[in-house]
Write a protein that holds these residues in place. Structure first.
Motif, mmCIF file in Angstrom:
data_model
loop_
_atom_site.group_PDB
_atom_site.id
_atom_site.type_symbol
_atom_site.label_atom_id
_atom_site.label_comp_id
_atom_site.label_asym_id
_atom_site.label_seq_id
_atom_site.Cartn_x
_atom_site.Cartn_y
_atom_site.Cartn_z
ATOM 1 N N THR A 1 0.953 -1.270 0.011
ATOM 2 C CA THR A 1 -0.014 0.008 -0.066
ATOM 3 C C THR A 1 0.773 1.197 -0.091
ATOM 4 O O THR A 1 0.688 2.162 -0.578
ATOM 5 C CB THR A 1 -0.863 -0.030 1.388
ATOM 6 O OG1 THR A 1 -1.701 -1.181 1.244
ATOM 7 C CG2 THR A 1 -1.894 1.212 1.126
ATOM 8 N N GLU B 1 0.785 4.228 -2.666
ATOM 9 C CA GLU B 1 0.221 5.718 -2.589
ATOM 10 C C GLU B 1 1.592 6.657 -2.621
ATOM 11 O O GLU B 1 1.330 7.774 -2.661
ATOM 12 C CB GLU B 1 0.089 5.626 -0.798
ATOM 13 C CG GLU B 1 -1.417 4.876 -0.764
ATOM 14 C CD GLU B 1 -1.773 5.033 0.784
ATOM 15 O OE1 GLU B 1 -0.936 5.411 1.611
ATOM 16 O OE2 GLU B 1 -2.737 4.658 1.161
ATOM 17 N N SER B 2 2.758 6.049 -2.509
ATOM 18 C CA SER B 2 4.115 7.078 -2.601
ATOM 19 C C SER B 2 4.546 6.992 -4.010
ATOM 20 O O SER B 2 5.943 7.359 -4.095
ATOM 21 C CB SER B 2 5.031 6.780 -1.431
ATOM 22 O OG SER B 2 5.455 5.379 -1.596
#
Length: 362
Positions: free
Chosen positions: A99, A103-104
């Motif tokens: 995750t 997200e990054s």
């Protein structure tokens, strides 16, 4: 933590009653056990602390002469629960890191994403090793159950031929064949039991200290002796001012055993030839197969006013086949720190090389 009561084996010291705060230690008199919460006393560590290992041979012990199927069933069930918990913990960590990568992918630098991807691959490899290890244990246990059923059948045949008329030659030959099969199946069970024992991993035990409420005083010296099958651990410590404790040894690695229990003896050193045995207890260990470290407490004296605190960490692999499972989980805090550090500055526009990396990790 609270562990189950171990079966009564022998009385080591008469008139000693213990609680079940660690492994349900037994006593000569049956009393209701008390639920005790774990504690963490203050311990002053010496700079020369070391990890002791007691490996007597490649296999922890020679094959037993008499199999213990009931005990093996208990250890197998506890081991399966521990492996399942290990898989769940690392699977959650894998999902968390995945995750973070999603997200990054455009808000962090290439080095940070590379570190995350490296950790994901490491956890994936460890999960595959855990799954293979669990399947190997299942195969050994299944083979053990087959030999147990064959042994029971041979035992019934021996009993039947022994009670019948032994006059005929065929009956004597059948009895000899059944006895031979019973002996062979018994030996196979002992070998499989020893092989399964060699797959139990390691118990890393860390000394956290003694807690005595009003029992401990500055200047008191204690000796703790732990016996686990052929494995031994002896350490000495003293109580200093401000309730601080100094021990000459703080860590030990025990190889789990199927039929043995952990024996703990605590002695107060008063003078050169005047030592007082404070307590001698025997503890169950099958409940120590857990994914996360556990802080357990042992009642040393009758009233429970003197306790021994230990931190136990179980590794499913031994010292020669250990991929450092704890490191894969503990890296999450480091990653979060680096993640916050990288996000303090505005994100840079990805280069062509970074864009290619983003596509590959997705």
């Amino acid at each position: 933590m609270s562990l189950s009561v171990r079966p009564q084996r022998r009385v080591l010291v008469t008139k000693i009653n213990r609680s079940q705060s660690f492994a349900g230690v037994n006593s000569t008199a049956e009393r209701p056990f008390r639920n005790l919460s774990p504690f963490t006393p203050t311990v002053s560590r010496k700079t020369g602390s070391r990890v002791s290992r007691m490996f007597s041979m490649s296999h922890k012990s020679p094959p037993p002469k008499v199999p213990q199927p009931n005990r093996l069933d208990e250890v197998y069930e506890a081991l399966k629960k521990g492996l399942t918990a290990y898989l769940e913990v690392h699977q959650l960590e894998l999902e968390k890191l995945s995750t973070q990568i999603r997200e990054s992918k455009r808000n962090s630098r290439l080095g940070f994403l590379y570190d995350l991807d490296k950790q994901v691959k490491s956890i994936e490899r460890f999960l595959r090793r855990l799954e293979f290890h669990a399947s190997k244990i299942d195969e050994l246990y299944e083979a053990y159950c087959i030999q147990r059923r064959l042994r029971d059948g041979a035992h019934n045949m021996v009993k039947a031929y022994s009670t019948g008329s032994p006059g005929s030659r065929e009956a004597r030959e059948s009895l000899a064949e059944a006895s031979k099969g019973y002996k062979e199946y018994t030996e196979n069970m002992c070998l499989l039991e020893n092989e399964l024992e060699s797959q139990l991993g390691e118990f890393h035990v860390r000394m956290k200290g003694l807690a005595g409420f009003a029992r401990l005083c500055a200047g008191d010296q204690y000796e703790i002796f732990m016996k686990y099958g052929r494995q031994r651990w002896k350490l000495r410590g003293r109580i200093e001012v401000n309730s601080k404790q100094v021990w000459d040894s703080e860590e030990m690695v025990f190889l789990p055993l199927v039929t043995e229990f952990l024996s703990i003896k605590v002695t107060e050193l008063k003078s050169l030839a005047n030592h007082v045995v404070v307590g001698n207890v025997s503890c169950e260990t099958k409940d120590l197969f857990a994914a996360l470290p556990q802080v357990v407490a042992v009642d040393i004296n009758d009233l429970g006013t003197l306790k021994l605190s230990l931190e136990v960490t179980w590794n499913p692999f031994d010292k020669d086949d250990q991929p450092s499972a704890a490191s894969t989980v503990n890296k999450a805090s480091t990653v979060n720190k680096r993640f916050s550090t990288y996000n303090q500055s505005p994100p840079d526009t990805p280069s062509l090389r970074e864009q290619a990396f983003y596509v590959s990790v997705m």
